[in-house]
Scaffold this motif. Structure first.
Motif, short mmCIF file in Angstrom:
data_model
loop_
_atom_site.label_atom_id
_atom_site.label_comp_id
_atom_site.label_asym_id
_atom_site.label_seq_id
_atom_site.Cartn_x
_atom_site.Cartn_y
_atom_site.Cartn_z
N UNK A 181 5.89 14.86 14.71
CA UNK A 181 6.43 13.60 15.20
C UNK A 181 7.64 13.91 16.07
N UNK A 182 7.57 13.45 17.33
CA UNK A 182 8.67 13.68 18.26
C UNK A 182 9.22 12.35 18.74
N UNK A 183 10.48 12.37 19.11
CA UNK A 183 11.14 11.19 19.65
C UNK A 183 11.29 11.40 21.15
N UNK A 184 10.67 10.55 21.94
CA UNK A 184 10.81 10.65 23.39
C UNK A 184 12.22 10.26 23.75
N UNK A 185 12.90 11.14 24.45
CA UNK A 185 14.27 10.87 24.84
C UNK A 185 14.42 10.99 26.35
N UNK A 186 13.58 10.29 27.07
CA UNK A 186 13.64 10.31 28.53
C UNK A 186 14.93 9.69 29.00
N UNK A 187 15.41 10.18 30.12
CA UNK A 187 16.64 9.62 30.71
C UNK A 187 16.41 8.18 31.10
N UNK A 188 17.44 7.34 31.03
CA UNK A 188 17.29 5.92 31.42
C UNK A 188 16.74 5.82 32.84
N UNK A 189 15.79 4.93 33.01
CA UNK A 189 15.19 4.73 34.32
C UNK A 189 14.05 5.67 34.64
N UNK A 190 13.77 6.63 33.72
CA UNK A 190 12.66 7.55 33.94
C UNK A 190 11.39 6.90 33.44
N UNK A 191 10.34 6.83 34.28
CA UNK A 191 9.11 6.22 33.81
C UNK A 191 8.46 7.08 32.74
N UNK B 214 11.21 6.39 21.45
CA UNK B 214 10.01 5.97 20.77
C UNK B 214 9.38 7.20 20.09
N UNK B 215 8.92 7.04 18.87
CA UNK B 215 8.31 8.13 18.12
C UNK B 215 6.83 8.26 18.47
N UNK C 37 5.62 16.71 23.09
CA UNK C 37 6.53 15.76 23.70
C UNK C 37 7.52 16.39 24.66
N UNK C 38 7.07 17.42 25.38
CA UNK C 38 7.94 18.10 26.32
C UNK C 38 8.90 19.10 25.69
N UNK C 39 8.74 19.35 24.40
CA UNK C 39 9.62 20.28 23.69
C UNK C 39 8.84 21.53 23.27
N UNK C 40 9.53 22.66 23.30
CA UNK C 40 9.00 23.88 22.72
C UNK C 40 9.41 23.88 21.26
N UNK C 41 8.44 24.03 20.36
CA UNK C 41 8.72 24.02 18.93
C UNK C 41 8.07 25.24 18.28
N UNK C 42 8.58 25.59 17.12
CA UNK C 42 7.99 26.66 16.32
C UNK C 42 7.69 26.08 14.94
N UNK C 43 6.45 26.33 14.49
CA UNK C 43 6.03 25.88 13.16
C UNK C 43 5.95 27.11 12.26
#
Length: 112
Positions: A100-110, A1-2, A24-30
């Motif tokens: 804009x980040x895409x959540x890529x949680x592992x299946x079954x992760x709340x 989900x975005x 979204x749990x990611x380290x990013x550089x702008x």
């Protein structure tokens, strides 16, 4: 989900500047390259090294671990072929930087 994640103010990113942020749990550089903001994941695709402190020559970031070069505006190595960085969409809205980040949680992760 975005998801759109605010990561600061455009005033924190002068021309030629960079900003380390988390979204979204990611380290990013702008980067502000010629007045356009670009966002990449803070991880070299070669071995995962942080790119945040890499030397920036114009729009080319140098990986501090092994010297690989990437064009921040395209995300790819200069020339044909090669590795590419993970770029993220970024907008400036009312003076705020929004990635804009895409959540890529592992299946079954709340969700967080």
């Amino acid at each position: 989900m975005l998801h759109d994640v605010p990561v600061g103010s455009i005033d924190e990113l002068p021309l030629g500047g960079r900003k380390l942020a988390f979204a979204g749990g990611r380290s990013i550089v702008l980067f502000n390259i010629d007045g356009t903001v670009h966002a990449i994941e803070n991880s070299c695709p070669h071995n995962g090294a942080s790119l945040a402190s890499g030397r920036l020559d114009g729009r080319i970031i140098h990986c501090p671990a092994h010297g690989l070069r990437f064009d921040v505006t395209t995300g790819c190595m200069p020339g044909a072929g090669g590795l590419c960085l993970t770029k993220l969409p970024v907008d400036v809205r009312d003076g705020r930087l929004v990635v804009t980040v895409n959540d890529t949680a592992a299946p079954g992760t709340p969700p967080a």
